[in-house]
Write a protein that holds these residues in place. Structure first.
Motif, PDB file in Angstrom:
ATOM      1  N   GLU A  26      23.513 -11.674  35.626  1.00  0.00           N
ATOM      2  CA  GLU A  26      22.167 -11.611  36.197  1.00  0.00           C
ATOM      3  C   GLU A  26      22.177 -12.095  37.641  1.00  0.00           C
ATOM      4  O   GLU A  26      22.756 -13.137  37.963  1.00  0.00           O
ATOM      5  N   VAL A  27      21.520 -11.310  38.514  1.00  0.00           N
ATOM      6  CA  VAL A  27      21.321 -11.755  39.891  1.00  0.00           C
ATOM      7  C   VAL A  27      20.155 -12.733  39.902  1.00  0.00           C
ATOM      8  O   VAL A  27      19.034 -12.383  39.505  1.00  0.00           O
ATOM      9  N   ILE A  80      33.486 -14.931  32.335  1.00  0.00           N
ATOM     10  CA  ILE A  80      33.022 -14.135  33.455  1.00  0.00           C
ATOM     11  C   ILE A  80      32.607 -12.741  32.978  1.00  0.00           C
ATOM     12  O   ILE A  80      33.342 -12.076  32.253  1.00  0.00           O
ATOM     13  N   HIS A  81      31.425 -12.308  33.385  1.00  0.00           N
ATOM     14  CA  HIS A  81      30.905 -11.006  32.994  1.00  0.00           C
ATOM     15  C   HIS A  81      31.834  -9.905  33.512  1.00  0.00           C
ATOM     16  O   HIS A  81      32.316  -9.965  34.655  1.00  0.00           O
ATOM     17  N   PRO A  82      32.106  -8.873  32.688  1.00  0.00           N
ATOM     18  CA  PRO A  82      33.077  -7.834  33.083  1.00  0.00           C
ATOM     19  C   PRO A  82      32.672  -7.003  34.296  1.00  0.00           C
ATOM     20  O   PRO A  82      33.502  -6.298  34.871  1.00  0.00           O
ATOM     21  N   ALA A  91      23.872 -12.245  47.702  1.00  0.00           N
ATOM     22  CA  ALA A  91      23.457 -12.298  46.295  1.00  0.00           C
ATOM     23  C   ALA A  91      24.106 -13.481  45.611  1.00  0.00           C
ATOM     24  O   ALA A  91      25.239 -13.865  45.928  1.00  0.00           O
ATOM     25  N   VAL A  92      23.382 -14.090  44.669  1.00  0.00           N
ATOM     26  CA  VAL A  92      23.891 -15.168  43.819  1.00  0.00           C
ATOM     27  C   VAL A  92      23.696 -14.710  42.381  1.00  0.00           C
ATOM     28  O   VAL A  92      22.580 -14.360  41.976  1.00  0.00           O
ATOM     29  N   THR A 107      28.203 -23.328  39.404  1.00  0.00           N
ATOM     30  CA  THR A 107      29.178 -22.252  39.478  1.00  0.00           C
ATOM     31  C   THR A 107      28.464 -20.909  39.448  1.00  0.00           C
ATOM     32  O   THR A 107      27.574 -20.685  38.623  1.00  0.00           O
ATOM     33  N   CYS A 108      28.842 -20.032  40.358  1.00  0.00           N
ATOM     34  CA  CYS A 108      28.165 -18.748  40.471  1.00  0.00           C
ATOM     35  C   CYS A 108      29.085 -17.730  41.128  1.00  0.00           C
ATOM     36  O   CYS A 108      30.159 -18.068  41.626  1.00  0.00           O
TER      37      CYS A 108
END
Length: 276
Positions: free
Chosen positions: A120-121, A29-31, A112-113, A61-62
């Protein structure tokens, strides 16, 4: 019967329980995201979802930006299960990793996803329209899944979920495992004689956002086992995948054995033993 022969690796004596080994290896997972665990609500009626079927949205998964009915805004890490009509819109059934359980999310409340790994959005709630399957759902959100019909997209994503599960089952997606997935995409497209050229890069990006657990893994296998040509291709692709990094892990061997067992059970139920 198609058999996947593995050279090397030591089969574990562990017997995998298909409906209890609900493992799911998530991408890092991005910090930038702050996912706060959500305590389970007392007397919650959300519970577990209905029997899982392989769908185009399965395993996706998002991170979603979500506004609840009460106006509370949060970021949630979800692994999608289903997409269903809800009034004039759509509802996603998903495992919410903050709540550690099944939840339903209205698409029109998703702002937002985001890709959980890169940050990245990639869209807003309308992003999920590409996964619509039923005509009633598509009327609410036109589908756009790589130019494929819903049935073709279901087959492709089922194969991707199986391969993604095997790739992640040792805890890490190796860069060398990209090529076997890209080969699967191209070969499936060619063998099924689907129109046009496959958007391999876009589909591979989607595959890397998949985090199927064992229930999605087995449901996806059943979708593939319904076609002899798809089964043969998947078997060869699994072999290519687990040999890609030069090391066959015990986890990979164990899940391939479970895959073989499920194949035998599926053919027995369908009266197809010995026909392939």
């Amino acid at each position: 019967m198609i058999q996947l022969q593995i050279e090397g690796g030591t089969p574990m004596e562990l017997q995998i329980g298909k409906y209890t080994a609900r493992i799911s290896v998530l991408p890092p997972i991005h910090p930038k995201f702050r996912i706060t665990p959500e305590p389970a609500a007392p007397n919650s009626t959300d519970g577990e979802e209905e029997q899982i079927e392989a769908e185009p949205i399965s395993g996706f998964t998002c991170i979603i930006g979500y506004t609840s009915g009460g106006g509370e805004v949060s970021e949630r890490l979800i692994t999608c299960r289903s997409l269903r009509a809800h009034g004039t819109g759509l509802t996603i059934g998903a495992i919410c990793h903050a709540a550690k359980g099944f939840r339903a999310f209205r698409v029109d409340r998703i702002s937002a996803v985001s890709d959980p790994h890169t940050g990245e959005v990639i869209g807003d709630g309308s992003y999920f329209s590409r996964f619509a399957v039923k005509s009633s759902d598509k009327a609410r959100a036109p589908s756009g899944g790589w130019g494929l019909t819903p049935s073709r997209m279901r087959t492709l994503v089922a194969g991707l979920n199986v391969l993604s599960f095997i790739a992640r089952c040792d805890g890490y997606w190796h860069a060398l495992e990209d090529e076997p997935l890209a080969n699967f995409i191209e070969r499936l497209w060619m063998r099924k004689d689907w129109e046009g050229q496959p958007p391999v890069a876009a589909i591979l990006d989607h595959a890397k956002r998949l985090a199927p657990d064992s229930s999605i893994f087995f449901a996806s296998l059943e979708t593939i086992f319904g076609s002899r040509s798809s089964t043969r291709l998947l078997i060869s692709s699994v072999r290519e995948l687990i040999e890609a990094d030069g090391i066959i892990q015990d986890q990979e061997t164990n899940w391939v054995l479970a895959m073989q067992q499920h194949q035998e059970e599926y053919y027995a139920r369908k009266g197809l033993l010995g026909s392939i």
